[in-house]
Structure formats: C-alpha cells, structure tokens
Design a protein around this motif. Structure first.
Motif, PDB file in Angstrom:
ATOM      1  N   VAL A  61     -21.056 -31.487  22.838  1.00 49.51           N
ATOM      2  CA  VAL A  61     -22.150 -32.038  21.926  1.00 49.51           C
ATOM      3  C   VAL A  61     -23.269 -31.644  22.349  1.00 49.51           C
ATOM      4  CG1 VAL A  61     -22.800 -33.913  20.847  1.00 49.51           C
ATOM      5  CG2 VAL A  61     -20.515 -33.567  20.812  1.00 49.51           C
ATOM      6  N   PHE A  62     -23.596 -31.931  23.766  1.00 53.62           N
ATOM      7  CA  PHE A  62     -25.026 -32.031  24.142  1.00 53.62           C
ATOM      8  C   PHE A  62     -25.385 -30.560  24.328  1.00 53.62           C
ATOM      9  CE2 PHE A  62     -27.621 -32.808  28.403  1.00 53.62           C
ATOM     10  CZ  PHE A  62     -29.003 -33.047  27.705  1.00 53.62           C
ATOM     11  N   MET A  63     -24.565 -29.489  24.676  1.00 54.58           N
ATOM     12  CA  MET A  63     -24.964 -28.082  24.430  1.00 54.58           C
ATOM     13  C   MET A  63     -25.360 -27.638  22.975  1.00 54.58           C
ATOM     14  SD  MET A  63     -22.100 -26.635  26.861  1.00 54.58           S
ATOM     15  CE  MET A  63     -22.249 -25.020  26.749  1.00 54.58           C
ATOM     16  N   VAL A  64     -24.491 -27.991  22.007  1.00 53.89           N
ATOM     17  CA  VAL A  64     -25.024 -27.639  20.675  1.00 53.89           C
ATOM     18  C   VAL A  64     -26.267 -28.530  20.252  1.00 53.89           C
ATOM     19  CG1 VAL A  64     -24.118 -28.100  18.430  1.00 53.89           C
ATOM     20  CG2 VAL A  64     -22.478 -27.320  20.139  1.00 53.89           C
ATOM     21  N   ALA A  65     -26.532 -29.596  20.659  1.00 52.27           N
ATOM     22  CA  ALA A  65     -27.513 -30.410  20.179  1.00 52.27           C
ATOM     23  C   ALA A  65     -28.633 -29.934  20.747  1.00 52.27           C
ATOM     24  CB  ALA A  65     -27.214 -32.034  20.468  1.00 52.27           C
ATOM     25  N   ILE A  66     -28.706 -29.525  22.022  1.00 48.42           N
ATOM     26  CA  ILE A  66     -29.862 -29.094  22.661  1.00 48.42           C
ATOM     27  C   ILE A  66     -30.282 -27.711  22.025  1.00 48.42           C
ATOM     28  CG2 ILE A  66     -29.053 -27.908  24.812  1.00 48.42           C
ATOM     29  CD1 ILE A  66     -31.289 -29.527  26.430  1.00 48.42           C
ATOM     30  N   SER A  67     -29.186 -26.957  21.721  1.00 46.23           N
ATOM     31  CA  SER A  67     -29.617 -25.468  21.118  1.00 46.23           C
ATOM     32  C   SER A  67     -30.185 -25.698  19.793  1.00 46.23           C
ATOM     33  CB  SER A  67     -28.149 -24.687  21.083  1.00 46.23           C
ATOM     34  OG  SER A  67     -27.666 -24.458  22.235  1.00 46.23           O
ATOM     35  N   VAL A  68     -29.837 -26.754  19.082  1.00 45.95           N
ATOM     36  CA  VAL A  68     -30.048 -26.904  17.635  1.00 45.95           C
ATOM     37  C   VAL A  68     -31.629 -27.328  17.791  1.00 45.95           C
ATOM     38  CG1 VAL A  68     -30.017 -28.321  15.610  1.00 45.95           C
ATOM     39  CG2 VAL A  68     -28.042 -27.258  16.744  1.00 45.95           C
ATOM     40  N   SER A  69     -31.871 -28.275  18.791  1.00 47.89           N
ATOM     41  CA  SER A  69     -33.251 -28.984  19.024  1.00 47.89           C
ATOM     42  C   SER A  69     -34.494 -27.636  19.238  1.00 47.89           C
ATOM     43  CB  SER A  69     -33.417 -29.957  20.178  1.00 47.89           C
ATOM     44  OG  SER A  69     -34.517 -30.166  20.451  1.00 47.89           O
ATOM     45  N   LEU A  70     -33.980 -26.757  20.066  1.00 49.51           N
ATOM     46  CA  LEU A  70     -34.718 -25.463  20.458  1.00 49.51           C
ATOM     47  C   LEU A  70     -35.060 -24.645  19.417  1.00 49.51           C
ATOM     48  CD1 LEU A  70     -33.479 -24.848  24.053  1.00 49.51           C
ATOM     49  CD2 LEU A  70     -35.675 -25.999  23.446  1.00 49.51           C
ATOM     50  N   ILE A  71     -34.068 -24.341  18.625  1.00 49.26           N
ATOM     51  CA  ILE A  71     -34.134 -23.588  17.391  1.00 49.26           C
ATOM     52  C   ILE A  71     -35.014 -24.138  16.288  1.00 49.26           C
ATOM     53  CG2 ILE A  71     -32.794 -22.474  15.323  1.00 49.26           C
ATOM     54  CD1 ILE A  71     -30.260 -22.051  17.373  1.00 49.26           C
ATOM     55  N   VAL A  72     -34.747 -25.487  16.054  1.00 47.85           N
ATOM     56  CA  VAL A  72     -35.677 -26.028  15.153  1.00 47.85           C
ATOM     57  C   VAL A  72     -37.061 -26.225  15.820  1.00 47.85           C
ATOM     58  CG1 VAL A  72     -36.282 -28.330  13.950  1.00 47.85           C
ATOM     59  CG2 VAL A  72     -33.829 -27.509  14.069  1.00 47.85           C
ATOM     60  N   SER A  73     -37.328 -26.452  16.839  1.00 45.53           N
ATOM     61  CA  SER A  73     -38.870 -26.418  17.491  1.00 45.53           C
ATOM     62  C   SER A  73     -39.462 -25.250  17.216  1.00 45.53           C
ATOM     63  CB  SER A  73     -38.597 -26.991  18.945  1.00 45.53           C
ATOM     64  OG  SER A  73     -39.847 -26.915  19.354  1.00 45.53           O
ATOM     65  N   TYR A  74     -38.489 -24.018  17.432  1.00 47.73           N
ATOM     66  CA  TYR A  74     -39.182 -22.590  17.522  1.00 47.73           C
ATOM     67  C   TYR A  74     -39.523 -22.272  16.181  1.00 47.73           C
ATOM     68  CZ  TYR A  74     -40.080 -17.817  18.003  1.00 47.73           C
ATOM     69  OH  TYR A  74     -40.604 -16.721  17.826  1.00 47.73           O
ATOM     70  N   ALA A  75     -38.639 -22.583  15.173  1.00 44.65           N
ATOM     71  CA  ALA A  75     -38.862 -22.471  13.732  1.00 44.65           C
ATOM     72  C   ALA A  75     -39.936 -23.056  13.028  1.00 44.65           C
ATOM     73  CB  ALA A  75     -37.466 -22.821  12.895  1.00 44.65           C
ATOM     74  N   LEU A  76     -40.383 -24.113  13.796  1.00 41.43           N
ATOM     75  CA  LEU A  76     -41.367 -24.975  13.219  1.00 41.43           C
ATOM     76  C   LEU A  76     -42.607 -24.570  13.517  1.00 41.43           C
ATOM     77  CD1 LEU A  76     -39.914 -28.347  12.743  1.00 41.43           C
ATOM     78  CD2 LEU A  76     -40.272 -26.836  10.766  1.00 41.43           C
ATOM     79  N   THR A  77     -42.719 -24.265  15.091  1.00 41.27           N
ATOM     80  CA  THR A  77     -44.048 -23.993  15.696  1.00 41.27           C
ATOM     81  C   THR A  77     -44.099 -22.586  16.176  1.00 41.27           C
ATOM     82  OG1 THR A  77     -43.042 -24.480  17.847  1.00 41.27           O
ATOM     83  CG2 THR A  77     -43.822 -26.321  16.640  1.00 41.27           C
ATOM     84  N   ARG A  78     -43.119 -21.883  15.982  1.00 45.24           N
ATOM     85  CA  ARG A  78     -43.134 -20.371  16.395  1.00 45.24           C
ATOM     86  C   ARG A  78     -43.324 -20.295  18.076  1.00 45.24           C
ATOM     87  NH1 ARG A  78     -39.868 -18.532  13.210  1.00 45.24           N
ATOM     88  NH2 ARG A  78     -40.484 -16.493  13.934  1.00 45.24           N
ATOM     89  N   ARG A  79     -42.852 -21.417  18.761  1.00 43.27           N
ATOM     90  CA  ARG A  79     -43.218 -21.109  20.285  1.00 43.27           C
ATOM     91  C   ARG A  79     -42.380 -22.155  20.609  1.00 43.27           C
ATOM     92  NH1 ARG A  79     -46.179 -25.982  21.815  1.00 43.27           N
ATOM     93  NH2 ARG A  79     -47.346 -26.949  19.945  1.00 43.27           N
ATOM     94  N   LEU A  80     -41.837 -22.030  22.101  1.00 38.93           N
ATOM     95  CA  LEU A  80     -41.057 -22.720  22.755  1.00 38.93           C
ATOM     96  C   LEU A  80     -41.704 -23.448  24.010  1.00 38.93           C
ATOM     97  CD1 LEU A  80     -37.521 -20.950  22.676  1.00 38.93           C
ATOM     98  CD2 LEU A  80     -38.200 -23.018  21.298  1.00 38.93           C
ATOM     99  N   PRO A  81     -41.635 -24.848  24.194  1.00 38.94           N
ATOM    100  CA  PRO A  81     -42.263 -25.347  25.301  1.00 38.94           C
ATOM    101  C   PRO A  81     -41.481 -25.253  26.523  1.00 38.94           C
ATOM    102  CG  PRO A  81     -41.969 -27.070  23.575  1.00 38.94           C
ATOM    103  CD  PRO A  81     -41.224 -25.873  23.000  1.00 38.94           C
ATOM    104  N   VAL A  82     -42.538 -24.639  27.866  1.00 36.44           N
ATOM    105  CA  VAL A  82     -41.658 -24.203  28.848  1.00 36.44           C
ATOM    106  C   VAL A  82     -40.326 -25.049  29.502  1.00 36.44           C
ATOM    107  CG1 VAL A  82     -42.095 -23.565  31.239  1.00 36.44           C
ATOM    108  CG2 VAL A  82     -43.559 -22.868  29.712  1.00 36.44           C
ATOM    109  N   MET A  83     -40.998 -26.316  29.748  1.00 29.67           N
ATOM    110  CA  MET A  83     -39.999 -27.403  30.430  1.00 29.67           C
ATOM    111  C   MET A  83     -38.647 -27.608  29.470  1.00 29.67           C
ATOM    112  SD  MET A  83     -42.920 -30.077  31.898  1.00 29.67           S
ATOM    113  CE  MET A  83     -41.545 -30.876  32.526  1.00 29.67           C
TER     114      MET A  83
END
Length: 214
Positions: A61-83
C-alpha cells in the motif's frame, strides 16, 4: 522534468498547503492503517491474504500510495521536489525487496538509508563549501551565507539523528510499535526541530525580506 531549485523558483506553481500535507502524509497514514487493519482487510478481501502478514500488505500500500502522491504532485506543479523523489525511490526499491524476499527488514531499513543519505549529502556539501539546503528552500527563505551554512549543518546532523532513532526503535521494539512511531513519532519530532530553527532563520534573513518583523 524539473526539480525544486534554480533561478525561476518564484515563478513555479505551488500546491495548496492542505493538499501538500495530504500528499506528504497520506502515504504514511495509509501505511499505518494497512498495518493496523491488515488482518481485517485480508478477511474482507481474501485476495489480499496472498500478500502475507500485515506489514507486507502495508508495504505494498505504501509503495502504491507514494507513487500516486508523486504523480499527482508532478501533474499539478510540473516538477518534483528532490527530497520526496529520493524518499520515494528508496521506498519502491526497498519495498520491492521486502515483498520479493518476504523480509520486513528492508522496509525497516528504508528510513535509515534515506536519512543517512540526506545527512551525508548536506554535511558533505558543507565540506566542499556548498550549503545545499539553500537549493531546496531558496523559494521559501532568503538567508545570508552564514545562515544557510548553520541551517544546513543542523539539518544534516538531524537527519543522522533520525537514522539512529530508527535503528534503535526497529531493533528494540515490535513491528507494530515501529510503524506507529514512524507515523506518530517522527513527524512531531521533525516539527519540533523545525520550529526550533525559527530563531536562526529570523536572525539570518536578508534585510530586504524581514519587512516589519524587526
């Protein structure tokens, strides 16, 4: 793909604070819930029983959730925070090892690896005269060189402290306790440490950004 530093930081899209909090803490909360309710979930959805004990279901669940979190973050901001990206990659690698080898050791080592990596990068950068924290938070704070050096050093030491704490907790307590501490212990400690740095930030904020605070 653009990461969270550089000259155009002021022009970038920012997530709403509440949404950012959900994207950052959501995977951890789901990790805790899946571990705490793993047996009940397996009874309700028998297919989940094939994953194994609750910690293995929680890891998936953690793996799926963190992947979705990064995808949503990139979709909304067009960038990904390094950390978050570094943390996410380590979660996926060590999570996959956990599920493949059916050994919870790997997911327990993930916080240690991530924190040691961040601490080594920050303190290593200082050794070469680079305050790397400034590249991450340049759009949030504008500090003088001494301020960035001190803040970078403190965060570097703090990351090593978190790595040590993780090692002590997972080696000394049950898996359930470790999961609970990861969700409800590390975050308050991090918030308390962050707040304790506010006086340093205020002292070293560049004059043009202090406004009426002085």
């Amino acid at each position: 793909m653009e990461f969270e530093h550089g000259p155009n930081a002021a022009d970038r899209k920012e997530l709403a604070p509440l949404l950012k909090l959900v994207l950052e803490l959501g995977p951890l909360v789901l990790f805790f819930f899946a571990n705490a309710r793993g047996e009940a979930l397996a009874e309700r959805f028998p297919v989940l029983a094939s994953v194994g004990d609750p910690i293995f279901l929680a890891t998936a669940v953690f793996m799926v959730a963190i992947s979705v979190s990064l995808i949503v973050s990139y979709a909304l901001t067009r960038r990904l925070p390094v950390m978050p990206v570094v943390s996410g990659v380590v979660v996926l690698v060590f999570g996959a090892l956990t599920l493949w080898l059916h050994d919870e050791l790997f997911i327990k080592l993930k916080p240690t690896i991530v924190n040691v990596l961040f601490g080594a990068v920050l303190l290593g950068g200082l050794a070469f005269g680079k305050s790397l924290l400034g590249y991450v938070f340049d759009s949030v704070f504008r500090l003088d060189d001494e301020g960035w050096r001190k803040l970078t050093f403190r965060w570097g030491v703090f990351f090593f402290f978190l790595a040590l704490v993780n090692e002590v907790v997972w080696r000394s307590f049950s898996t359930d306790f470790w999961v609970s501490f990861k969700v409800f212990g590390v975050m308050p400690i991090t918030i308390a440490f962050t707040l304790s740095q506010l006086p340093l930030i205020q002292r070293h904020t560049l004059d043009g950004d202090k406004g009426s605070a002085d």
